[in-house]
Design a protein around this motif. Structure first.
Motif, PDB file in Angstrom:
ATOM      1  N   PRO A 325       0.819  -1.210   0.000  1.00  0.00           N
ATOM      2  CA  PRO A 325       0.000   0.000   0.000  1.00  0.00           C
ATOM      3  C   PRO A 325       0.860   1.270   0.000  1.00  0.00           C
ATOM      4  O   PRO A 325       1.953   1.282   0.571  1.00  0.00           O
ATOM      5  N   PHE A 326       0.360   2.303  -0.637  1.00  0.00           N
ATOM      6  CA  PHE A 326       1.032   3.607  -0.723  1.00  0.00           C
ATOM      7  C   PHE A 326       2.416   3.503  -1.374  1.00  0.00           C
ATOM      8  O   PHE A 326       3.336   4.238  -1.049  1.00  0.00           O
ATOM      9  N   SER A 327       2.534   2.597  -2.314  1.00  0.00           N
ATOM     10  CA  SER A 327       3.830   2.362  -2.971  1.00  0.00           C
ATOM     11  C   SER A 327       4.353   3.617  -3.656  1.00  0.00           C
ATOM     12  O   SER A 327       5.522   3.978  -3.504  1.00  0.00           O
ATOM     13  N   ALA A 328       3.491   4.308  -4.403  1.00  0.00           N
ATOM     14  CA  ALA A 328       3.936   5.499  -5.143  1.00  0.00           C
ATOM     15  C   ALA A 328       4.404   6.585  -4.186  1.00  0.00           C
ATOM     16  O   ALA A 328       5.430   7.238  -4.420  1.00  0.00           O
ATOM     17  N   LEU A 329       3.660   6.776  -3.091  1.00  0.00           N
ATOM     18  CA  LEU A 329       4.035   7.791  -2.109  1.00  0.00           C
ATOM     19  C   LEU A 329       5.374   7.465  -1.463  1.00  0.00           C
ATOM     20  O   LEU A 329       6.247   8.338  -1.324  1.00  0.00           O
ATOM     21  N   LEU A 330       5.558   6.197  -1.071  1.00  0.00           N
ATOM     22  CA  LEU A 330       6.818   5.786  -0.435  1.00  0.00           C
ATOM     23  C   LEU A 330       7.992   5.929  -1.390  1.00  0.00           C
ATOM     24  O   LEU A 330       9.089   6.329  -0.993  1.00  0.00           O
ATOM     25  N   ASN A 331       7.754   5.585  -2.663  1.00  0.00           N
ATOM     26  CA  ASN A 331       8.811   5.763  -3.663  1.00  0.00           C
ATOM     27  C   ASN A 331       9.274   7.213  -3.715  1.00  0.00           C
ATOM     28  O   ASN A 331      10.473   7.510  -3.723  1.00  0.00           O
ATOM     29  N   ASP A 332       8.315   8.116  -3.766  1.00  0.00           N
ATOM     30  CA  ASP A 332       8.657   9.538  -3.865  1.00  0.00           C
ATOM     31  C   ASP A 332       9.339  10.044  -2.601  1.00  0.00           C
ATOM     32  O   ASP A 332      10.284  10.838  -2.668  1.00  0.00           O
TER      33      ASP A 332
END
Length: 465
Positions: A325-332
């Motif tokens: 979950p929240f992969s895109a946010l964590l990546n950024d």
């Protein structure tokens, strides 16, 4: 008298001789006020650096871009040899810095360059300064490459990995690599490199170390979640050796490991600004311990997370769905936190580069901090060179291989060991000399093999192309 005029037959440790040598030019900050009025005015408001500030500054010097290439060394070496090498290089680094500090304290030598001058004359000082210039320019080119990779994307591995700005806004000229790095250089790096004292960077250094820890914590959290869910498996513990070329390839990790710990060029600057000089050794030990923990954690969890898909710059791996979950946010968050860290590391490495280059170009001029025009000119020229090189060099691995196998290994191991063997003050112990011989042999052999392996790989790629 110049450093080159010092005869080896003169009495070792002569205070008068050393005072004359130090009065010529020092590539790092002086330890005390100078006799002339300008230097007295420049250091009139000198405030001594604190223990914590020195630890943050030295740790920031160490934990730069090297942390991003260490997971790739795990892919080459395997987990157990990789972690063992991180620890071994840390111990060797501590030993080499301890020798530099101890020899400098004998006759109160205020810089690495002057210590080389006492040991090998003017040529020794010039060689040291050239090595610092080559190493630090290479390292800061790596920093800028990482900034470009994170913000604008990279295609150096043959697959395009979009940057943060491209992911947010799509591909445009204004978020391309050339323009973004130019804007970063003018608006962020130029102001940060304008400070004339290393202790002025203590707050940005503290923030940069904190951001590196944020990167480690998030990477560890993602890796643990995926390990518990069964979507990743434990990484290889040992290297895959299939033929002779795979054995040679192991040595390509050595320059990266060496570069990851190089901080010797800033030790004297930090020591010179301390109120209590006896604190420098615990400062070095604390910094190396902190950085080793960060390196091991980053290498382990990043290699656990990405396995054999780990890229030369592991930040480029954080551009796809991580399966949580929240992969895109964590990546950024991961990528942004580390690119800001790199921006904050940049000025402290630049500090030593500027002073040593100035010592090479203007050996008889007054100290750089006292000449605003020269200070601005050298700063602008260096930023222009680093920016231009970062645009044309595609991979941090290529840059690390060059600097790590040449200048970095000289600064970190060969020069300190050579000083101990030359023993200009007659204080080297038998242990110092044995350790020095071991350092030189290991450094020369491992890096010679690394350079050969790199040259062979480049030639082989060209033949296949």
């Amino acid at each position: 008298m110049t450093i080159g005029d010092v005869s080896p037959t003169k009495k070792k440790g002569s205070a008068a001789t050393c005072r004359e040598i130090r009065s010529e030019t020092a590539p790092l900050l002086p330890t005390r006020k100078q006799d002339d009025e300008e230097d007295e005015a420049a250091f009139h408001e000198f405030n001594a650096a604190s223990f914590s500030g020195a630890v943050f500054n030295l740790s920031t010097t160490i934990v730069g871009a090297g942390i991003m290439a260490l997971p790739a060394t795990m892919k080459v070496l395997g987990l157990i040899p990789g972690i063992a090498m991180i620890v071994i290089v840390a111990f060797l680094t501590e030993a080499s810095i301890e020798m530099l500090i101890r020899f400098s304290n004998v006759d109160k030598v205020s810089s690495y360059g002057l210590l080389m001058g006492d040991s090998f004359g003017k040529i020794g000082r010039i060689v040291l300064q050239c090595s610092v210039v080559v190493n630090n320019i290479g390292v800061m080119i790596v920093y800028m490459i990482i900034m470009g990779d994170v913000l604008s994307g990279t295609s150096s591995s043959g697959i395009h990995h979009p940057g943060i700005l491209e992911g947010w806004f799509g591909a445009h000229w204004w978020n391309g690599r050339t323009f973004v790095l130019l804007l970063t250089t003018l608006l962020v790096l130029a102001p940060l490199t304008s400070f004339k004292r290393v202790d002025s960077l203590r707050y940005t250094s503290a923030l940069s170390v904190g951001l590196a820890v944020v990167f480690v914590v998030i990477t560890a959290g993602i890796a643990v979640v995926k390990l518990l869910s069964g979507t990743v498996s434990m990484p290889r513990l040992f290297p895959q050796l299939t033929d002779l070329s795979s054995v040679w390839n192991l040595f390509t990790s050595v320059p990266v490991l060496v570069t990851a710990y190089i901080c010797h060029y800033n030790v004297h600057s930090i020591n010179n600004e301390l109120e209590d000089r006896s604190q420098i050794r615990p400062i070095v030990q604390t910094s190396l311990t902190l950085c080793s923990v960060v390196y091991i954690a980053t290498s382990f969890f990043a290699f656990l997370l990405f396995g054999d898909a780990t890229l030369d710059d592991v930040l480029a791996n954080f551009d796809s769905n991580l399966g949580i979950p929240f992969s895109a946010l964590l990546n950024d968050v991961v990528r942004l936190s580390y690119v800001v860290h790199i921006m904050l590391v940049f000025p402290i490495v630049f500090f030593a580069l500027r002073l040593n280059l100035d010592g090479l170009l203007f050996p008889s001029a007054r100290h750089l901090s006292l000449d605003n025009k020269r200070f601005a000119g050298v700063t602008a020229a260096l930023l222009a060179v680093i920016y231009s090189a970062a645009i044309f060099i595609p991979s941090i691995w290529d840059a690390f291989q060059f600097t790590g196998a040449t200048a970095a290994v000289c600064i970190g191991f060969i020069f300190p060991a050579s000083i101990a063997l030359r023993d200009p003050y007659g204080v080297a112990t038998k242990r110092d000399k044995i350790l020095s011989v071991l350092m030189i042999v290991l450094a020369v052999l491992s890096n010679a093999v690394a350079l050969y392996s790199d040259a062979y790989s480049i030639a082989h790629r060209k033949q296949e192309a």
